[in-house]
Design a protein around this motif. Structure first.
Motif, short mmCIF file in Angstrom:
data_model
loop_
_atom_site.label_atom_id
_atom_site.label_comp_id
_atom_site.label_asym_id
_atom_site.label_seq_id
_atom_site.Cartn_x
_atom_site.Cartn_y
_atom_site.Cartn_z
N GLU A 25 0.83 -1.19 0.00
CA GLU A 25 0.00 0.00 0.00
C GLU A 25 0.87 1.25 0.00
OE1 GLU A 25 -3.95 0.88 2.40
OE2 GLU A 25 -2.21 0.85 3.72
N CYS A 26 0.53 2.19 -0.86
CA CYS A 26 1.25 3.46 -0.91
C CYS A 26 0.97 4.23 0.38
CB CYS A 26 0.79 4.27 -2.12
SG CYS A 26 1.59 5.89 -2.25
N ARG A 27 2.00 4.66 1.06
CA ARG A 27 1.77 5.38 2.32
C ARG A 27 1.43 6.84 2.09
NH1 ARG A 27 7.82 5.49 4.93
NH2 ARG A 27 8.68 6.97 3.46
N ILE A 28 1.42 7.27 0.83
CA ILE A 28 1.04 8.66 0.51
C ILE A 28 -0.46 8.75 0.23
CG2 ILE A 28 1.38 10.57 -1.10
CD1 ILE A 28 4.28 9.41 -1.47
N CYS A 29 -0.94 7.87 -0.69
CA CYS A 29 -2.35 7.97 -1.10
C CYS A 29 -3.17 6.73 -0.76
CB CYS A 29 -2.44 8.24 -2.59
SG CYS A 29 -1.97 6.84 -3.64
N TRP A 30 -2.54 5.68 -0.23
CA TRP A 30 -3.17 4.44 0.20
C TRP A 30 -3.64 3.55 -0.95
CZ3 TRP A 30 -0.98 4.47 4.46
CH2 TRP A 30 -0.93 5.60 5.26
N TRP A 31 -3.16 3.78 -2.17
CA TRP A 31 -3.44 2.89 -3.30
C TRP A 31 -2.75 1.56 -3.03
CZ3 TRP A 31 -0.45 0.42 -7.04
CH2 TRP A 31 -1.15 -0.10 -8.13
N SER A 58 6.46 3.66 -10.21
CA SER A 58 5.96 4.48 -9.11
C SER A 58 4.45 4.29 -9.02
CB SER A 58 6.30 5.95 -9.34
OG SER A 58 5.71 6.42 -10.55
N CYS A 59 3.88 4.73 -7.94
CA CYS A 59 2.45 4.60 -7.71
C CYS A 59 1.68 5.25 -8.87
CB CYS A 59 2.07 5.28 -6.39
SG CYS A 59 0.29 5.26 -6.04
N ASN A 61 -1.28 6.25 -8.87
CA ASN A 61 -2.24 7.23 -8.38
C ASN A 61 -1.58 8.56 -8.00
OD1 ASN A 61 -5.02 7.81 -7.62
ND2 ASN A 61 -4.25 7.85 -5.53
N CYS A 62 -0.39 8.49 -7.37
CA CYS A 62 0.23 9.73 -6.86
C CYS A 62 1.70 9.88 -7.22
CB CYS A 62 0.06 9.82 -5.36
SG CYS A 62 1.13 8.70 -4.43
N GLY A 64 4.12 8.16 -6.01
CA GLY A 64 4.99 7.82 -4.88
C GLY A 64 6.00 6.75 -5.29
#
Length: 74
Positions: A25-31, A58-59, A61-62, A64
């Protein structure tokens, strides 16, 4: 020498703590990266483990970075 510290659950680039089924899970946007699904945005096919993603991935969504992901408990 600089030492990076990561909190519990952080991936931090350590592929040894991952299985082929590990979800992160991305700790920035939770994707959530789910290897069963892959990443259609970056054309990563299903069944691709997180550890096999390209180094520059990279993520979707954001944007990350990979080392900002958290390993989810199964």
């Amino acid at each position: 020498m600089t030492t990076r510290s990561f909190f519990a659950g952080s991936y931090g680039g350590d592929n040894a703590q991952l299985t082929a089924e590990s979800q992160l899970e991305c700790r920035i946007c939770w994707w959530v990266y789910d290897p069963a699904v892959g990443d259609p945005v970056h054309q990563i096919p299903p069944q691709t483990p997180f550890s096999a993603l390209p180094a520059d991935w990279s993520c979707p969504n954001c944007a990350g970075q990979r080392d900002a992901f958290l390993v989810l408990e199964h």
